[in-house]
Design an enzyme around this catalytic site. Sequence first.
Site, PDB file in Angstrom:
ATOM      1  N   ARG A 933      38.034  57.668  40.722  1.00 33.94           N
ATOM      2  CA  ARG A 933      36.469  57.597  40.713  1.00 33.94           C
ATOM      3  C   ARG A 933      36.037  58.950  40.946  1.00 33.94           C
ATOM      4  NH1 ARG A 933      34.369  53.172  44.271  1.00 33.94           N
ATOM      5  NH2 ARG A 933      35.189  51.785  42.802  1.00 33.94           N
ATOM      6  N   ARG A1002      29.367  56.616  50.179  1.00 35.93           N
ATOM      7  CA  ARG A1002      29.942  56.648  48.614  1.00 35.93           C
ATOM      8  C   ARG A1002      28.974  57.505  47.693  1.00 35.93           C
ATOM      9  NH1 ARG A1002      33.095  52.152  47.423  1.00 35.93           N
ATOM     10  NH2 ARG A1002      34.434  51.676  49.109  1.00 35.93           N
ATOM     11  N   LYS A1067      32.344  50.461  53.804  1.00 32.61           N
ATOM     12  CA  LYS A1067      31.751  51.364  53.000  1.00 32.61           C
ATOM     13  C   LYS A1067      30.286  51.228  53.184  1.00 32.61           C
ATOM     14  CE  LYS A1067      31.895  47.920  49.460  1.00 32.61           C
ATOM     15  NZ  LYS A1067      32.440  47.483  48.161  1.00 32.61           N
ATOM     16  N   LYS A1069      26.522  52.521  51.439  1.00 27.95           N
ATOM     17  CA  LYS A1069      26.000  53.024  49.979  1.00 27.95           C
ATOM     18  C   LYS A1069      24.264  53.636  49.941  1.00 27.95           C
ATOM     19  CE  LYS A1069      29.052  50.153  47.471  1.00 27.95           C
ATOM     20  NZ  LYS A1069      29.527  49.130  46.268  1.00 27.95           N
ATOM     21  N   CYS A1288      31.765  44.176  35.686  1.00 23.50           N
ATOM     22  CA  CYS A1288      32.642  44.828  36.282  1.00 23.50           C
ATOM     23  C   CYS A1288      33.895  45.097  35.554  1.00 23.50           C
ATOM     24  CB  CYS A1288      32.903  44.495  37.907  1.00 23.50           C
ATOM     25  SG  CYS A1288      33.970  43.151  37.737  1.00 23.50           S
ATOM     26  N   CYS A1294      41.658  45.846  38.216  1.00 20.94           N
ATOM     27  CA  CYS A1294      41.196  45.637  39.401  1.00 20.94           C
ATOM     28  C   CYS A1294      42.273  44.537  39.983  1.00 20.94           C
ATOM     29  CB  CYS A1294      39.692  45.259  39.331  1.00 20.94           C
ATOM     30  SG  CYS A1294      39.350  44.964  41.007  1.00 20.94           S
ATOM     31  N   CYS A1333      35.244  38.881  40.776  1.00 19.64           N
ATOM     32  CA  CYS A1333      35.444  38.285  41.874  1.00 19.64           C
ATOM     33  C   CYS A1333      34.108  38.488  42.814  1.00 19.64           C
ATOM     34  CB  CYS A1333      36.523  38.940  42.607  1.00 19.64           C
ATOM     35  SG  CYS A1333      36.033  40.615  43.521  1.00 19.64           S
ATOM     36  N   CYS A1337      30.864  44.255  42.417  1.00 19.33           N
ATOM     37  CA  CYS A1337      30.493  45.389  41.941  1.00 19.33           C
ATOM     38  C   CYS A1337      29.323  45.784  40.852  1.00 19.33           C
ATOM     39  CB  CYS A1337      31.929  46.250  41.331  1.00 19.33           C
ATOM     40  SG  CYS A1337      33.176  46.197  42.801  1.00 19.33           S
TER      41      CYS A1337
HETATM   42  S1  SF4 Z   1      33.709  42.866  41.139  1.00 21.37           S
HETATM   43 FE1  SF4 Z   1      35.486  42.354  42.211  1.00 21.37          FE
HETATM   44  S2  SF4 Z   1      36.843  42.291  40.287  1.00 21.37           S
HETATM   45 FE2  SF4 Z   1      35.074  43.207  39.632  1.00 21.37          FE
HETATM   46  S3  SF4 Z   1      35.490  45.406  39.998  1.00 21.37           S
HETATM   47 FE3  SF4 Z   1      34.676  44.767  41.753  1.00 21.37          FE
HETATM   48  S4  SF4 Z   1      36.457  44.166  42.923  1.00 21.37           S
HETATM   49 FE4  SF4 Z   1      37.229  44.206  41.093  1.00 21.37          FE
END
Ligand code: SF4
Length: 1429
Positions: A933, A1002, A1067, A1069, A1288, A1294, A1333, A1337
Amino acid sequence: MAAQAVTRIAGLTSTLLVTALPAATDAQIVLLPAAADPLPHLPLAPAPATLTTLLLLLGPSPSSALSLLPRLPPYAHTPLVLTLLLPPASDLAAPLALATALPFALHSTTAQEAQDHQLLAARLARTERKAVLHLVHLSPLEEDSVQELSAHSIATFIAADVRPVNGHSTGNGTRKESTDDPALQALFAAYQLAAAQTLNLVHHALPAYYYHGAPAPHTLLLALGAPLSPLVDALPTAAGEGAALLSLALVRPWPANRLLAAVPESVRRVVVLEQTQKRAKRWSALYLELVAALQSRPHPHRPTLSSATLGRIAPEDGQKVLAQIVRDAEAGAGPNKLYGEPLVAEAPRAPHVPQHEHTYLQLLDTVFPDRLEVVNDPATIASQGAEAARPEYALGVAQARLELRERLVRAVKTLLREGKEHTTGVTDDLHILLAQWVKEQASPGAGALGAQIVGALQALPSASLHPAAHEVLALQEHFASKSRWIINSDTWSYDLGRSGLHHLLASGANVNLLLLDTAPYSSRAAGDPERRKKDAGLYALNRGDVYVASVAVYSSYAQVLQALVEADAYPGPAVVLAYLPYGEDEAAPALDVLKETKRAVDAGYWPLYRWDPAKREPFALDSEAVKADLREFLDRQNHLSLLEAAEQPQIAAALVGSLGQDLLRARQQRVKEAYDALLGGLEGPRVLVMYASDGGAAEKVAKRLAGRARARGLAASFRAMDELSWAEWAADDVRKDGFTLFVTSTAGQGEPPQNGRNTFKQLSAVLSQSAGGEKKPLDELRYAVFGMGDSHYWPRAEDAHYYNKPGKDLDGRLEALGATRVVDLGLGDDQDADGPETGYRAWEPLLWRALGVGDVEVLEAEPEPITNEYIKIASNYLRGSIAEGLRDTTTGALAPSDGQLTKFHGIYEQDDRDIRDERKDAGLEPAYAFMIRVRMPGGVCRPEQWRAISQIADEHGNGTFKLTTRQTFQFHGVIKRHLKPAVQAINRALLDTIAACGDVNRGVLCSALPALSTLHAETYALSKKISEHLMPRTSAYHEIWLDKKQVAGNAVKDMEPLYGPYYLPRKFKIAIAIPPNNDVDVFCNDVGLIAIADEKGHLAGYNVSIGGGMGVTHSNKKTYPRLGDVIGFVKPEEAHLFCEKVMLVQRDNGNRQDRKNARLKYTIDRMGLDVFKKEVEKLLGHDLEPARPYSFENNLDQWGWKQSMDGKWNFTMFVENGRVQDEPGKPYKTGLVDIAKVHKGTFRLTANQHLILAEVDEKDLPEMKKLLAKYKLDNIQYTGLRLSSSACVAFPTCGLAMAESERYLPVLIDKVEKFCEEAGLRNDEIVMRMTGCPNGCARPYAAEVAFVGKAPGSYMMLLGGGFYGQRLNKIYRETVSEPEILAILKPMIKRYALERNPGERFGDWTIRAGYISPVTSGKEWYEGMGGNM
Ligand code: SF4
Ligand SMILES: Cc1cc2nc3c(=O)[nH]c(=O)nc-3n(C[C@H](O)[C@H](O)[C@H](O)COP(=O)(O)O)c2cc1C
């Protein structure tokens, strides 16, 4: 009925059955794909006592059978039955033509006859070892029944060899032998013998012909074709007086005397009625045979002969037609008269090209827009017949066209030489044009030049033109330089056999062949080896002078393009093997095809390579793994020495080295050493703790259990279940002398975690093998199991059995295998007050007691488990052993603790999850690759940086890159050895990756809205300032990645003035928003700064919010999302200090024991907002000013062209889910690079993962617009829903993803936007977000509707978020799959359209309509979840 009967007999009588029809048989069977060429499957030298049957079902116009004709003769003397099933009224021209190529041919019109003839044919073919053609007319009548014979009687009949030793039987023996062709006589006798033997079995007469009508007729109708019952029925009537009908069951062989014997002496006229509408020749073979036979009759008795066509005759027309035939025969009517209704010959239809195959066709079209000629284009079938799609046929066509072009070249050259001197001389201009064309004939512009030449020639007086000029005009269509392609597809143009391929390669013709292989990797073993197109690649490679490429569009789009261009440019034959594994299922989702492709490429089954003989170094390997046969090939050929002689000999080593095997060996060795070391250091009774864990919770419990066992004097070790093979475990005496303790969590839906799957499989296999046996395989084992799960993960009652299933299964299976359970199964449940700890605390004392150490006093403190906090402090300011790990070539991974540390350097270790299982099964470590990143505060970059980023993705990553929700670039698929070069390239582009991830501040977000340019300039400057100010100070980054040495041997010690050696607990932000647009979702950040303008529009300062954060853990109610609280106002010059002070308070007060509770949001809720604020004010040295008024309107991007206050233009474009790549029809990545070559402003990334082409001068607008249009980047005509969506990354990269996100949301939106369109909401924005998940993100909890992955195909659904990010949404359904999502959203969207108040947003409406209650604070997030409807 006939088809069924024939298929059964074929199955029972054959050794090999080749057919496209389903058949139950013990014989070897080859199931042909549609449109496949069957002949290559037929053995030309079959073993003795075998029989091959080829059973084909033909269409109403069976002309396709003709393609077999030229290749059939070699099979004439093999034991083959070729059975053709024909629709009731089909044209017999082609099948009868086939009969001429084989020694025997039979014809059946009823099901019974079909069965009997099939037996006869089998018998005949086996005993004579000759081919028999059997034409079966399928009857439309259902009552057409068959007396079925037993399989046993058929087997006996086929096995018995009753052929007389001294020659052939003469059948009924009543006829005298003739002087006719003895070979024909022998064949006929063989037929008669087989017929007699069949009669013994079936107990029906099997005549060679049927005779109906008057015994001494004057007119004889000789017929072959459809059921003749209407004519037969009419014969006894007046209409048929004096007439008779002879219908042939045996089509051939007919010795003349036999045929003659069938024609009564009284006959004066014979009419041959044939069911052949489209005759190739005027006279059929049968007609000619009859002519020959009748010649031997003395003249006055010799009947006249005529032929006619037999159409379909309705039963009621029998008499009428018969009378007409007799009348016409008397009147001597000419041939080709049709009786009855014409046969319907179906016009050939263009074949269906499966949807996935269009991808390659489309690609060809894109690459050669004006020059593409698909020689076997399916569209040509309608005009040229079914043959036109066959590759072999197309090759002939292509060669003919190449020859014509050669003629054109010769004619042009002649004209050049002689044209000027001719009567009508060519003009100077024309001469120049001709010369230019000769020079540029292979270029794309050749067609345009040709058009000019034609124009100039046509302007001259035609009569006196040079003959070469006439030829040029006649051949004008060949002026253009075509890119000629033949496509070989399994579904619509499959019959390019080896010989066809050889023919193409040997021809040296400039023709390109695209061979599509559709066999999925996972079902490859069952695939027909003949269909392995990749072997054709090796075959072609063997020649050396043919361009060969092996490509896969779902693996590397860029490589496909390159191969197509190179194949076209190569002046000889080119073969491009293209992988497209959609299998039989045309509707296979693109995602499945992509996964299959990846597996095949990764396993080396489908290597990606290009062989271009025109290049100095012809071979280019484009994929990592190399299939063994390719390697062998390279070994065999001296190509390898060519490569080794090249400057980079290590390429050759990489090519031939078996990547997988080396890794496997290294890995096994390491595991063994570690294991031995562990055993060596142990004393006391042995305890082996084996765990299976996906997320680490069960692993932690297992480690702790082993530690506590050691503290009690037990020699404990622990391993992941699958790290130990069954054999190793069986050999280990812990099984006899010690105890094995299992800890397993639950994954998916009641499934074991990844690193225990093999063990579970092994146990099941051993269990089924040992079932019923005396000895139990594990009777020496003493064990205990602790299972971990979540009783609410699948909340429905019917899913209750998923709860802790692996633990329960394991416990039961071990007992069934004879093992002794030392303590009852323990269960940990995430839902208990203390999560799994509750169950564990109850179980552990029972275990110690059972192991006899219950009373042992534990004096020493138990070692603490290693946490991220330890890793950080031990890392020497983020160094760890990263540098050493990068040099270790035995594994693609880094040490686990280094994996935590690289995050601080912007690098995440991941592995390709699409192929994880396959690699594990193959004994390989996961396909590790890293995500990098970039740190790019505010998301602004210059055009040259954009180009560098694109190039880095190509050279070091997977060819694509992502625009992220934090306004930066992310590369995926960077393998370890590319890590350092990639980071260095990023730094060369004046960007870096420091602190893009990890427990630090970040990347800082800044509103991308360019319209308010003065505010934007200042806020953007602030984002950079904050990012720099809060950056870690360690020199580890420069040392590890940029090879900058530490000053004077560690003389200067690193220090972190802000962070200290522990860095932050989690983290951190920060985002800056400029009202009224909240495109950065400012409240989702730990610190939010909201720019406030003064009355003059200048920046007055910032309202500040604290405590936002998204991450949640499923079912862990101690975790929740939270939006920031606005606590005051700060001056511009103090904004970065405010951020620093909030960070410091969090640094000192955040929870370092539990990472799941460590974010600022929890610290604030634990300390109280006011207390936290006071701490910040204390560090600032003054109180905050009260917040000032502001208002937000939305959190989306502003699409299209917008002018900013400085007069410059900005275009916000839609990049779905931020993925920058080239796709068929959407060459965005290439387009953006081309734009970056001329753009003078900047690129700005939005926090919604889209892109702004910013700061375009008015004068450059037309050029930019043209480029955007050229690459279709100007398309923003999407539905409001799609434009407001975001997802995401999730699978495959991931490591935390539980379900698909980026690859699935567009597919879901395809379906949901239909509801919006139906409800009239096409342009209405509904903010929909998806993550793989609960980490969040893509900020799902601030969306109006969101889906958060739980397991593949299962999502949590949330509703009721605020349109501009002002309110969290709430869980509406804990698990939904696609059908449920659609069932919920369809009526909801419809109601919203009907019931909303003016301007009311979807999220607000779902609350007013009563679906869900509003979220008032993060802590109360779970209250009222589940909704009300
Ligand atoms: S929300 Fe979960 S699955 Fe999606 S990129 Fe972030 S860590 Fe990975
Ligand atoms: C994707 C996923 C699926 C799960 N499925 C189940 C399940 O079917 N049954 C169950 O009892 N627990 C289930 N759980 C809960 C986990 O087993 C539980 O949280 C466990 O403590 C996780 O341990 P681990 O981190 O070692 O994998 C699931 C958890 C996840 C993340």
